[in-house]
Write a protein that holds these residues in place. Structure first.
Motif, mmCIF file in Angstrom:
data_model
loop_
_atom_site.group_PDB
_atom_site.id
_atom_site.type_symbol
_atom_site.label_atom_id
_atom_site.label_comp_id
_atom_site.label_asym_id
_atom_site.label_seq_id
_atom_site.Cartn_x
_atom_site.Cartn_y
_atom_site.Cartn_z
ATOM 1 N N LEU A 52 0.838 -1.203 0.000
ATOM 2 C CA LEU A 52 0.000 0.000 0.000
ATOM 3 C C LEU A 52 0.873 1.254 0.000
ATOM 4 N N TYR A 56 1.076 3.881 -3.078
ATOM 5 C CA TYR A 56 0.674 5.277 -2.906
ATOM 6 C C TYR A 56 1.825 6.228 -3.251
ATOM 7 N N CYS A 412 -10.719 10.605 0.082
ATOM 8 C CA CYS A 412 -9.801 9.480 -0.144
ATOM 9 C C CYS A 412 -8.350 9.939 -0.006
ATOM 10 N N TYR A 413 -8.047 11.077 -0.616
ATOM 11 C CA TYR A 413 -6.668 11.574 -0.499
ATOM 12 C C TYR A 413 -6.331 11.937 0.935
ATOM 13 N N MET A 416 -5.563 8.775 2.867
ATOM 14 C CA MET A 416 -4.261 8.184 2.545
ATOM 15 C C MET A 416 -3.130 9.050 3.092
ATOM 16 N N PHE A 420 -1.679 6.639 5.750
ATOM 17 C CA PHE A 420 -2.174 5.506 4.972
ATOM 18 C C PHE A 420 -3.418 4.881 5.600
ATOM 19 N N SER A 422 -6.238 3.330 5.165
ATOM 20 C CA SER A 422 -7.041 2.600 4.185
ATOM 21 C C SER A 422 -8.479 2.343 4.650
ATOM 22 N N VAL A 425 -10.458 5.234 3.508
ATOM 23 C CA VAL A 425 -10.622 5.225 2.062
ATOM 24 C C VAL A 425 -11.775 4.303 1.692
ATOM 25 N N PHE A 461 -8.307 4.520 -6.523
ATOM 26 C CA PHE A 461 -8.155 4.093 -5.131
ATOM 27 C C PHE A 461 -8.405 2.606 -4.929
ATOM 28 N N ILE A 465 -4.405 1.856 -5.906
ATOM 29 C CA ILE A 465 -3.754 2.125 -4.618
ATOM 30 C C ILE A 465 -4.039 1.023 -3.609
#
Length: 529
Positions: A52, A56, A412-413, A416, A420, A422, A425, A461, A465
Motif C-alpha cells: 500500500l 501510494y 480518499c486523499y 491516505m 495511509f 485505508s 478510504v 483508489f 492504490i
RNA sequence: GGUUUCGUGGCCGAGUGGUUAGGCAGCGGUCUGCAAAACCGUCCACAGCGGUUCGACUCCGCUCGAAACCUCCA
C-alpha cells in the motif's frame, strides 16, 4: 497543503510530514520473509501494508526504489542447545541442500504474494548473495571499535556503544533493564555483556551453512543482512524502513546500532511498523494449533475455517483495518469482508454500465481495466504523473469534479495522507457505492461527468492504490456476456407473457451455475458469485 | 517483572474535546409475479473507577483485561 503525506514514525512516536531525502526519489526497505516454511497470515500483513505504501508513493509521483530482502541464511533456532540455523535444520531433516529449501519456499512466497496482488519490489536481495557486504560491515564495526572478536566469533559491544549513543531509542528499552532481564543462555559466555549480539558466528562442525571470513568459517549474525543490503541499494541514508512490530527489538534496534557504528550515522529517516495478526483474539502460533497458512485460507482446508477465502477477501480484510492496529481474524469477520468487497465490485460494474448508456463528452478515460499485477518492475518504476518537486500533488482531476463526488475524492486523499488510513478510504468508497446504487435506482441523478469522476476514483483508489481486483475470470467475458444478454432477453419475453415456469427455470438453472439474475425496473442484469 | 501497542455497539473495525464513520448481521419500509439484488429508515457504543474541563468516548491517573517484544518467529 492538505495533500501532504504524513506518516507515523516509530522513532519519534509521532506522525511526521513525509519529506524524502532526495526528491523525487524515495527509498524503502522492508524486512522480508525467512524462507524456511510456507507463507502464512503473518507474511501477508506486512507485505500488503508496505505494498500500500509502495503503491501510494508511486501514485504521488515519486520514483520509488523498494527493497525487500529474502532471508535465506536463516536465524538461530529457539532451543539454543544447538544454536542452529533454521534453514539448515530443515535441510538436514529433509535431506536437501539448504539452498534447495530456500529456493522452494522463496518461490512459494512469490506465488502467494502475487495472488494477493502484492507488487513485486524493485529489488529482492538475498542474504546469501551478500556475504561480502556483510563481512565488510563487520570489519567496519570492528575498525570503529564497537565490536570484539572472541574465539572466531564477532560480537557487537552494546555496552561501549551505549556510552555514546542510545541503544534502545527505537523500542524504548533501557540498557540496565536489558542487563538484568536478559536470560543467561548456554553457549553465550563469549559475550562480554548479555545485551551484546553476534555480528559473525563461528560455525560448529554440524553447521552446513557456512562461509569463510577473516575470523572463522561461519555465518553472519541475525541483524547484519538488513543493514548491509539496505545501505548497499538505498545508500547510507534512506527514507523508509518497514517491518512488523515484532521486529522492533532486537532486530531494528540492532540495525540502528550497526549502521551508526559502521557508517558513523543512522541510516533511516522514517521507521514504520505494522501491527500483528490475531486469530479469534489469540496469537497465532504453531503450538496453539491456530496457525493458518495462506494456502489453507485460499482452499478452506483448515479446521478453524468454515469456508475458503479468496486472496482478495484476505487483502480487503487486511486493508479494512489500519496497519498499526492489531487485526483479528474470524470466520464472521472474513465473511463480512467478502460480502462487502463483492458489493463494492458490483457497484463498480453498475457504474460501467451507466457510463456505457450515458456517455459523457469526449473525456479521456484512463485505465479502464485495473491493471493485472505487473510482471516485472524496473528499479525505477515510472510514475503515473509528472513530478512536481518535493511534494507531488495528486494527478490532475478530470472535469466535472464538483460537489459530493469531488468531495469523495478529497476524502480518499485525506485518508491516505493521514498515515495511509485505508479503512477511511474504503468507507469513502462505500459512500460512492451508495451514490452509484441510488442513481441506478433512479433515486438520485448523476451527470455524465460525475459518472466519469466516480469511475476515476474507483480506478485510482480501489484498484491502483488499495490494489484490489475483480477475481472473476476475464477469459471469455465477451462471449459469456453475449450469451447472457440472449438468455435474459428470452427470459424477459417469457415474463411478458407471464410464462413464469420458463422464466423461473432460467433463473434457477443459472443460479445453480452460480449466476445470479437481478431483476430491476429497467430490466434484468446478472452477476457471478 | 520490564518495554511497546491496545480495550468502541451482535461481529469486524475508523475517528473526534461539544456535530453520521464504514462493512456484515438484525428490525421496519420501497421495489418485485414470487424472490434476489438495490434503495430508504432504524436499533445496539465508546472496559471500570477517579481527575482536568462549561462539556470527554476523545486529555491525565489508577485498576482490570488483551496482544507483541524482552528468547526463534511477521
Amino acid at each position: 497543503m492538505e495533500n501532504q503525506l504524513n506518516l507515523y514514525n516509530t522513532l519519534s512516536r509521532k506522525k511526521e510530514l513525509f519529506e524524502p531525502i532526495n526528491p523525487p526519489f524515495a527509498g524503502m526497505y522492508v524486512c522480508g520473509p525467512t524462507v524456511y516454511g510456507d507463507p502464512h497470515l503473518g507474511h501477508a500483513r506486512p507485505a500488503i501494508t508496505f505494498d500500500l505504501v509502495f503503491r501510494y508513493l508511486l501514485h504521488l509521483g515519486y520514483k520509488v526504489r523498494y527493497v525487500r530482502n529474502i532471508t535465506d541464511v536463516g536465524h538461530l533456532v529457539a532451543d539454543l542447545d544447538e544454536g542452529d540455523d533454521k534453514i539448515a535444520v530443515k535441510a538436514r531433516l529433509e535431506q536437501l541442500e539448504p539452498m534447495e529449501i530456500a529456493q522452494y519456499y522463496a518461490d512459494r512466497y512469490f506465488i502467494f504474494m502475487d495472488s494477493l496482488n502484492v507488487k513485486r519490489p524493485s529489488i529482492e536481495p538475498r542474504a546469501s548473495g551478500h556475504m561480502i557486504e556483510q563481512i565488510r560491515m563487520v570489519g567496519q564495526i570492528l575498525d570503529a571499535g564497537y565490536a570484539y572478536v572472541e574465539n572466531g566469533s564477532v560480537y557487537f559491544d552494546v555496552e561501549k556503544y551505549s556510552k555514546t549513543f542510545e541503544y534502545g531509542k527505537l523500542s524504548g528499552r533501557v540498557l540496565d533493564d536489558l542487563m538484568t532481564n536478559t536470560r543467561a543462555l548456554e553457549g553465550q559466555d563469549e559475550k562480554h555483556h548479555p545485551a551484546d549480539f553476534a555480528l559473525w558466528k563461528k560455525a560448529q562442525p554440524e553447521h552446513i551453512m557456512r562461509w569463510p571470513s577473516p575470523w572463522s568459517e561461519g555465518f553472519p549474525g541475525w541483524h547484519l543482512e538488513c543493514s548491509a543490503m539496505s545501505t548497499k541499494y538505498l545508500g547510507n541514508y534512506f527514507d523508509i524502513h518497514g517491518g512488523g512490530m515484532d521486529l522492533l527489538f532486537p532486530h531494528h534496534e540492532s540495525e540502528i546500532a550497526q549502521c551508526q557504528a559502521a557508517i558513523g550515522h543512522e541510516s533511516v529517516k522514517y521507521w514504520m511498523h505494522n501491527n500483528m495478526v490475531t486469530i479469534q483474539g489469540q496469537k497465532m502460533g504453531k503450538s496453539l494449533g491456530n496457525f493458518i497458512n495462506l494456502e489453507e485460507f485460499f482452499t478452506g482446508s483448515h479446521r478453524l475455517l468454515d469456508q475458503a477465502y479468496s486472496p482478495m477477501t484476505i487483502r480487503f480484510f487486511i486493508l479494512q483495518a489500519h496497519y498499526r492496529s492489531t487485526l483479528d481474524f474470524s470466520n464472521e469477520a472474513l465473511q463480512a469482508a467478502e460480502k462487502g468487497l463483492k458489493k463494492m465490485l458490483a457497484a463498480y460494474e453498475t457504474l460501467g454500465r451507466m457510463i456505457a448508456v450515458n456517455p459523457s463528452p469526449p473525456t479521456p478515460l484512463k485505465d479502464i481495466n485495473p491493471s493485472p499485477p505487473t510482471p516485472l518492475q524496473g528499479t525505477n518504476p515510472s510514475p503515473p504523473t509528472p513530478l512536481q518537486g518535493t511534494n507531488p500533488s495528486p494527478p490532475t482531476p478530470l472535469p466535472g469534479g464538483e460537489g459530493r463526488v469531488a468531495l469523495l475524492r478529497q476524502e480518499c486523499y485525506s485518508a491516505m495522507n493521514d498515515d495511509f488510513n485505508s479503512p477511511m478510504v474504503i468507507a469513502s468508497l462505500f459512500e460512492g457505492v451508495r451514490i452509484i446504487n441510488s442513481a441506478a435506482d433512479k433515486k438520485e441523478t448523476l451527470s455524465p461527468d460525475e459518472l466519469v469522476v466516480l469511475k476515476e476514483i474507483f480506478d485510482t483508489f480501489l484498484f491502483d492504490i488499495l490494489g484490489l481486483k475483480d477475481e472473476k475470470g476475464n477469459d471469455q467475458r465477451e462471449t459469456v456476456d453475449g450469451l447472457m444478454q440472449l438468455i435474459l432477453a428470452i427470459r424477459q419475453k417469457s415474463r411478458e407473457t407471464k410464462d413464469w415456469g420458463t422464466s423461473d427455470q432460467i433463473r434457477d438453472t443459472l443460479q445453480k451455475l452460480h449466476i445470479t439474475v437481478k431483476d430491476g425496473k429497467e430490466g434484468s442484469t446478472w452477476e457471478t458469485l
